[in-house]
Design an enzyme around this catalytic site. Structure first.
Site, short mmCIF file in Angstrom:
data_model
loop_
_atom_site.label_atom_id
_atom_site.label_comp_id
_atom_site.label_asym_id
_atom_site.label_seq_id
_atom_site.Cartn_x
_atom_site.Cartn_y
_atom_site.Cartn_z
CG ASN A 106 -25.40 13.18 -96.74
OD1 ASN A 106 -25.31 13.78 -97.73
ND2 ASN A 106 -25.25 13.69 -95.36
CB ILE A 113 -31.59 8.50 -96.21
CG1 ILE A 113 -31.72 7.19 -97.32
CG2 ILE A 113 -31.26 9.58 -97.17
CD1 ILE A 113 -32.94 7.37 -98.32
CB CYS A 114 -28.68 11.84 -92.83
SG CYS A 114 -28.93 13.31 -91.97
CG LEU A 115 -33.31 14.57 -97.72
CD1 LEU A 115 -32.04 15.23 -98.13
CD2 LEU A 115 -33.96 13.64 -98.74
CG LEU A 148 -26.03 9.43 -91.47
CD1 LEU A 148 -27.25 8.60 -92.07
CD2 LEU A 148 -26.22 8.96 -89.96
#
Lengths: 180, 186
Positions: A106, A113-115, A148
């Site tokens: 991620n 960051i994909c959060l 990602l």
């Protein structure tokens, strides 16, 4: 009606002034006050595995570090992050990025960051501490459904091979650079 | 003080440092969940979470389409929060009534892409006189076909196109007369 009768050029200039004022933090004092509160509680809490401190004199830019949680493939690895606080903080999320390159499903190669809690699920309640704890637990429990880094997501199933590649990359990107 | 002694905190013990901790815990219980400071103009949501009214107001303003409690993400709204009045507070006004000063509205002027820069800034009277003056002029110009402007010649008298055009021009004439009368009456 009366506002429409003024010179358009003059009104344009006035609007520019007004929008400049609007973009400026209305109350930077309350934002820095909250950030100071967070710094205090973060230092007092002695949370294991995460730490953060303002970068120099700028209270709106912090550097955080987190250590991979025990029992995960990231155990023993240390990562630096940057946290950029907008003037609308805490009503909008800070921009959090990995400064140290990290191999994770991620996180992309630029450290983004994909959060969800940093995006649509952001809440004014979250603090630097909870963000870093969330990212730390994301390391051990990635969301492989929206990766990602697809290579990392595919490799995650095979934890032995994942750890091998992770350590190789960490050595190349971090350990070797530090020693050189 | 008594409440502190009988605090139901599981790790309570009788030492002095613990009572200090409790004192801190107690004040923490009344901290706004947004600014992390002691709540002023306190309000509590239906889900039981405490905020300063200015803080919560700004949170609700920031995301008008998705009004949720910052703590538990339950749905909240301005009308469904309860103001809290402590004994010490002399100000008994509903905190929801004293809104924090809202940021000024930002009004952008429309883009002037048309051939008449500044035309839109004229007042109503100017636009109306333009309508009266220009409409019959174009109407006469098109009906009697002043000047040779390169358009195809009118069709031969007696052809079906000629009859159609006659009918159309009568319709337009009627509309123009009606419009002028309507403008005069209005």
């Amino acid at each position: 009606m009366s506002t429409q009768n003024i010179d358009p050029a003059a009104s344009g200039a006035r609007n520019k002034d007004m929008s400049d004022k609007g973009n400026k933090p209305k109350d930077t004092h309350s934002v820095s006050k909250r950030l100071q509160q967070e710094l205090m509680s973060l230092m007092m809490s002695g949370e294991t595995g995460v730490s953060a401190f303002p970068d120099g004199d700028n209270l709106f830019k912090w550097v955080g570090t987190l250590q991979g949680a025990e029992g995960t493939v990231y155990e023993g690895l240390k990562y630096k992050l940057t946290l950029d606080f907008p003037s609308s903080y805490p009503y909008t999320a800070p921009v959090v990025k990995f400064d140290t390159p990290i191999f994770h499903p991620n996180v992309d190669t630029n450290g983004n960051i994909c959060l969800d809690i940093l995006k649509e699920e952001w809440s004014a309640l979250y603090t630097v501490k909870t963000i870093l704890i969330s990212i730390r637990s994301l390391l051990g429990e990635p969301n492989n459904n929206s990766p990602l880094n697809t290579h990392a997501a595919e490799l995650w199933e095979n934890q032995v091979a994942y750890k091998k590649l992770l350590l190789e990359k960490y050595k190349k990107d971090v350990t070797d650079k530090e020693s050189s | 003080m008594a409440s502190r002694v009988t605090s139901d905190s599981p790790n309570s013990d009788a030492s002095g440092s613990a009572s200090q901790d409790h004192e801190k815990e107690d004040s923490k219980n009344f901290e706004c969940n947004i600014c992390l400071d002691t709540a002023r103009d306190a309000v509590v949501s239906m889900c039981g979470h405490l905020f300063c009214w200015p803080c919560l107001h700004q949170w609700l303003e920031t995301r008008p389409t998705r009004q949720v409690c910052p703590v538990c993400k339950a749905g909240i709204s301005k009308d469904k929060v309860i103001p809290l009045y402590g004994r010490g507070s002399t100000d008994q006004q509903d905190p929801r009534e004293k809104l924090p000063p809202r940021p000024p509205g930002q009004r952008a002027e429309p883009e002037n892409t048309g051939p008449f820069p500044g035309f839109g800034f004229g007042d109503g009277g100017f636009q109306m006189s333009f309508g009266i003056g220009a409409f019959p002029f174009t109407f006469f110009a098109s009906t009697f076909n002043f000047g040779n402007d390169g358009r195809p010649a009118p069709p031969q008298a007696g052809s079906p196109q000629h009859a159609d055009e006659q009918f159309l021009s009568q319709v337009f004439l009627f509309m123009a007369v009606f419009f002028i009368i309507w403008l005069m009456l209005a």
